[in-house]
Design a protein around this motif. Structure first.
Motif, mmCIF file in Angstrom:
data_model
loop_
_atom_site.group_PDB
_atom_site.id
_atom_site.type_symbol
_atom_site.label_atom_id
_atom_site.label_comp_id
_atom_site.label_asym_id
_atom_site.label_seq_id
_atom_site.Cartn_x
_atom_site.Cartn_y
_atom_site.Cartn_z
ATOM 1 N N ALA A 323 0.822 -1.206 0.000
ATOM 2 C CA ALA A 323 0.000 0.000 0.000
ATOM 3 C C ALA A 323 0.855 1.254 0.000
ATOM 4 O O ALA A 323 0.378 2.341 -0.323
ATOM 5 N N TRP A 324 2.125 1.097 0.377
ATOM 6 C CA TRP A 324 3.064 2.209 0.410
ATOM 7 C C TRP A 324 4.387 1.744 -0.189
ATOM 8 O O TRP A 324 4.822 0.629 0.052
ATOM 9 N N HIS A 325 5.007 2.596 -0.970
ATOM 10 C CA HIS A 325 6.328 2.302 -1.514
ATOM 11 C C HIS A 325 7.328 3.290 -0.921
ATOM 12 O O HIS A 325 7.127 4.507 -1.001
ATOM 13 N N VAL A 326 8.388 2.758 -0.347
ATOM 14 C CA VAL A 326 9.413 3.590 0.285
ATOM 15 C C VAL A 326 10.750 3.289 -0.372
ATOM 16 O O VAL A 326 11.147 2.128 -0.485
ATOM 17 N N VAL A 327 11.417 4.329 -0.837
ATOM 18 C CA VAL A 327 12.757 4.199 -1.401
ATOM 19 C C VAL A 327 13.751 4.784 -0.413
ATOM 20 O O VAL A 327 13.547 5.890 0.102
ATOM 21 N N LEU A 328 14.800 4.034 -0.120
ATOM 22 C CA LEU A 328 15.799 4.465 0.845
ATOM 23 C C LEU A 328 17.135 4.671 0.140
ATOM 24 O O LEU A 328 17.664 3.752 -0.485
ATOM 25 N N MET A 329 17.648 5.897 0.225
ATOM 26 C CA MET A 329 18.945 6.226 -0.346
ATOM 27 C C MET A 329 19.825 6.846 0.741
ATOM 28 O O MET A 329 19.350 7.125 1.838
ATOM 29 N N THR A 330 21.062 7.073 0.414
ATOM 30 C CA THR A 330 21.972 7.652 1.396
ATOM 31 C C THR A 330 22.535 8.975 0.908
ATOM 32 O O THR A 330 22.857 9.140 -0.280
ATOM 33 N N LEU A 331 22.643 9.926 1.823
ATOM 34 C CA LEU A 331 23.193 11.235 1.499
ATOM 35 C C LEU A 331 24.680 11.151 1.184
ATOM 36 O O LEU A 331 25.241 12.071 0.585
ATOM 37 N N ALA A 332 25.311 10.050 1.573
ATOM 38 C CA ALA A 332 26.755 9.909 1.375
ATOM 39 C C ALA A 332 27.123 9.760 -0.095
ATOM 40 O O ALA A 332 28.257 10.042 -0.487
ATOM 41 N N SER A 333 26.190 9.307 -0.913
ATOM 42 C CA SER A 333 26.483 9.135 -2.339
ATOM 43 C C SER A 333 26.110 10.393 -3.110
ATOM 44 O O SER A 333 25.325 11.214 -2.640
ATOM 45 N N THR A 334 26.664 10.535 -4.291
ATOM 46 C CA THR A 334 26.360 11.677 -5.159
ATOM 47 C C THR A 334 25.363 11.231 -6.226
ATOM 48 O O THR A 334 25.605 10.246 -6.923
ATOM 49 N N PRO A 335 24.219 11.922 -6.333
ATOM 50 C CA PRO A 335 23.205 11.489 -7.302
ATOM 51 C C PRO A 335 23.706 11.617 -8.738
ATOM 52 O O PRO A 335 24.312 12.624 -9.110
ATOM 53 N N GLU A 336 23.436 10.594 -9.546
ATOM 54 C CA GLU A 336 23.867 10.572 -10.940
ATOM 55 C C GLU A 336 22.679 10.244 -11.833
ATOM 56 O O GLU A 336 21.860 9.383 -11.499
ATOM 57 N N VAL A 337 22.618 10.915 -12.944
ATOM 58 C CA VAL A 337 21.484 10.748 -13.859
ATOM 59 C C VAL A 337 21.386 9.318 -14.371
ATOM 60 O O VAL A 337 20.304 8.723 -14.407
ATOM 61 N N GLU A 338 22.527 8.740 -14.781
ATOM 62 C CA GLU A 338 22.497 7.408 -15.380
ATOM 63 C C GLU A 338 22.163 6.311 -14.380
ATOM 64 O O GLU A 338 21.756 5.209 -14.776
ATOM 65 N N ASN A 339 22.323 6.590 -13.086
ATOM 66 C CA ASN A 339 22.016 5.591 -12.063
ATOM 67 C C ASN A 339 20.778 5.976 -11.252
ATOM 68 O O ASN A 339 19.705 5.404 -11.421
ATOM 69 N N HIS A 340 20.952 6.958 -10.368
ATOM 70 C CA HIS A 340 19.827 7.387 -9.538
ATOM 71 C C HIS A 340 18.680 7.917 -10.394
ATOM 72 O O HIS A 340 17.504 7.668 -10.097
ATOM 73 N N GLY A 341 19.023 8.663 -11.460
ATOM 74 C CA GLY A 341 17.980 9.199 -12.327
ATOM 75 C C GLY A 341 17.184 8.115 -13.019
ATOM 76 O O GLY A 341 15.959 8.181 -13.104
ATOM 77 N N ALA A 342 17.878 7.108 -13.543
ATOM 78 C CA ALA A 342 17.194 5.997 -14.194
ATOM 79 C C ALA A 342 16.305 5.249 -13.209
ATOM 80 O O ALA A 342 15.186 4.832 -13.550
ATOM 81 N N PHE A 343 16.782 5.103 -11.994
ATOM 82 C CA PHE A 343 16.007 4.418 -10.955
ATOM 83 C C PHE A 343 14.735 5.202 -10.626
ATOM 84 O O PHE A 343 13.630 4.644 -10.587
ATOM 85 N N LEU A 344 14.872 6.510 -10.390
ATOM 86 C CA LEU A 344 13.726 7.332 -10.004
ATOM 87 C C LEU A 344 12.698 7.452 -11.124
ATOM 88 O O LEU A 344 11.492 7.357 -10.873
ATOM 89 N N SER A 345 13.151 7.654 -12.355
ATOM 90 C CA SER A 345 12.204 7.782 -13.459
ATOM 91 C C SER A 345 11.483 6.463 -13.711
ATOM 92 O O SER A 345 10.280 6.447 -13.999
ATOM 93 N N GLY A 346 12.199 5.339 -13.581
ATOM 94 C CA GLY A 346 11.561 4.042 -13.743
ATOM 95 C C GLY A 346 10.514 3.791 -12.671
ATOM 96 O O GLY A 346 9.416 3.284 -12.953
ATOM 97 N N LEU A 347 10.835 4.155 -11.441
ATOM 98 C CA LEU A 347 9.892 3.996 -10.331
ATOM 99 C C LEU A 347 8.665 4.873 -10.531
ATOM 100 O O LEU A 347 7.521 4.414 -10.391
#
Length: 434
Positions: A323-347
């Protein structure tokens, strides 16, 4: 009370726009200050061309929205910003006498702003259509009033057009009105006699005023009233099924299900991305989520998705009925379009197509980065810069994020209460994309 009135839309502003539109139309009827009506010139042709351009823009906007693009008309944006500015002004005033009230009002304004966008859009659209119709009505009324009070004559003049071309234009412009009314346009010779020259020209204006009125009705008034009716129907539908803001779902479901009843209710599926949370972070997460989304919540922490394995996300989502979707990431990493971006847009796209009612919460754990940087003289500055980097990155995908140090979350403590409010404000549903 003033905040609630503004949140519902500005009634007096709409009335003022409509009055001004009618006055503009009447003014256009006397634009040249003479007693002549040029049947092949502004204002009628100008209004028709403008309205046809708007119809094309509306059609393109509709096609783009059908294709999944998030589009809005500039009029809706201006209307929304004006109301938001008025609310912000009132909230600044409230801080002078009641700081807690101001905080609550700001939270309400933020939540209502996200929820009310479709409503404000439709109200602005309806207002735009009614104003355009009133401009045309004002033009016709002005022509009839001046035609009765003064001796009007109709005709045309042009350096480039000949009688044959003028007749063709008249047939295109006034042909439908002539067919409906039975008023004759005359022949090429009749149109030639209406041409103003140094020695004369022009003719009786009554039948042309009638044709102008019917033409304005066909090209402007009727389509605009139909558009206003469609917007009103959309508002009626929204009034019957206004969705609860995602930020209020957890609180509402806690009330409905009851706190401490011991019954397991809904499930929250937690998917870490490029992050392996430690036991203390998991403990904080298992305390924060029920406080945010409902006391009887079951928390299921899935295996972490690694860089390069973003395609596994849709498979994971299809395997669960959370009923709820939770995505957990860490501030220690640097967001990247080819990785984090692909993940977020797919989700985001998967939720929009398959589970529009399931809210999404993106949590960015500050714990690992804080543990690494704590003790550094620039700690607060570095944390703030990282938050802003992540916030802008996630917002670029039309989503929101909650920043929290999960290690510091303790049941019932101030850290949990503050994080709970921020998490509720960060909740997103696929319906917000529409």
């Amino acid at each position: 009370m003033h905040i609630l009135e503004l949140a519902g839309g500005v009634t007096w502003l709409g009335r003022l726009v409509l009055v001004v539109a009618l006055a503009v139309g009447v003014s256009l009827s006397a634009l040249d200050g003479s007693r002549r009506i040029n049947i092949l010139a502004f204002p009628l042709i100008g209004l028709i061309v403008w309205n046809l351009a708007v119809y094309v823009a509306l059609f393109v906007t509709w096609l783009r929205s059908r294709g999944g693009a998030n589009v809005e008309l500039w009029s809706a944006s201006v209307y929304e910003r004006w109301i938001t500015g008025r609310i912000e002004s009132l909230m600044r005033h409230s801080t002078r006498f009641n700081v807690p009230l101001s905080s609550g009002l700001r939270r309400f304004a933020a939540q209502w702003g996200a929820l009310s966008q479709p409503i404000l859009f439709l109200r602005a659209k309806r207002l735009m259509h009614l104003a355009a119709a009133l401009v045309a009505i004002g033009l016709v009324v002005g022509m009839y009033v001046r035609g009765v009070a003064l001796r009007y004559e109709a005709g045309w003049e042009s350096t480039f057009l000949g009688p044959q071309t003028a007749y063709a234009l008249v047939s295109v412009l006034y042909g439908p009105a002539a067919d409906l009314s039975g008023i004759s346009l005359g022949s090429v010779g009749d149109i030639n006699e209406l041409r103003w020259t140094a020695t004369g020209g022009g003719g009786e204006a009554a039948r042309w005023i009638h044709l102008i009125a019917i033409t304005a009705l066909l090209y402007i008034v009727i389509p605009r009233l139909l558009g206003a009716s469609a917007a009103s129907f959309g508002l009626w539908r929204l009034s019957r099924s206004t969705p609860l803001p995602a930020s209020s779902l957890g609180y509402a479901r806690t009330l409905v299900m009851g706190v401490g009843s011991g019954r397991v209710g809904e499930m929250a599926s937690v998917v870490p991305y490029a992050y392996e949370p430690k036991a203390q972070s998991i403990s904080g997460l298992e305390s924060l989520l029920p406080a945010t989304l409902g006391a009887n919540l079951k928390v299921e922490i899935r295996d972490s998705i690694r860089y390069g394995d973003e395609e596994a996300l849709t498979r994971r989502l299809a395997e669960t009925a959370a009923a709820w979707h939770v995505v957990l990431m860490t501030l220690a990493s640097t967001p990247e379009v080819e990785n984090h971006g692909a993940f977020l847009s797919g989700l985001r796209d998967w939720l929009a197509k398959n589970a529009a009612s399931a809210p999404l919460l993106i949590l960015v754990d500050e714990g690992p980065y804080a543990a690494r940087m704590r003790g550094d003289s620039t700690f607060e500055q570095r944390i703030g810069e990282r938050r802003e980097l992540w916030r802008e990155f996630i917002a670029g995908y039309g989503l929101r994020a909650c920043f929290v140090d999960l290690v510091q979350i303790k049941p019932g403590a101030a850290s949990e209460i503050n994080a709970r409010d921020e998490a509720r404000a960060a909740l997103w549903t696929a319906s917000e994309r529409a």
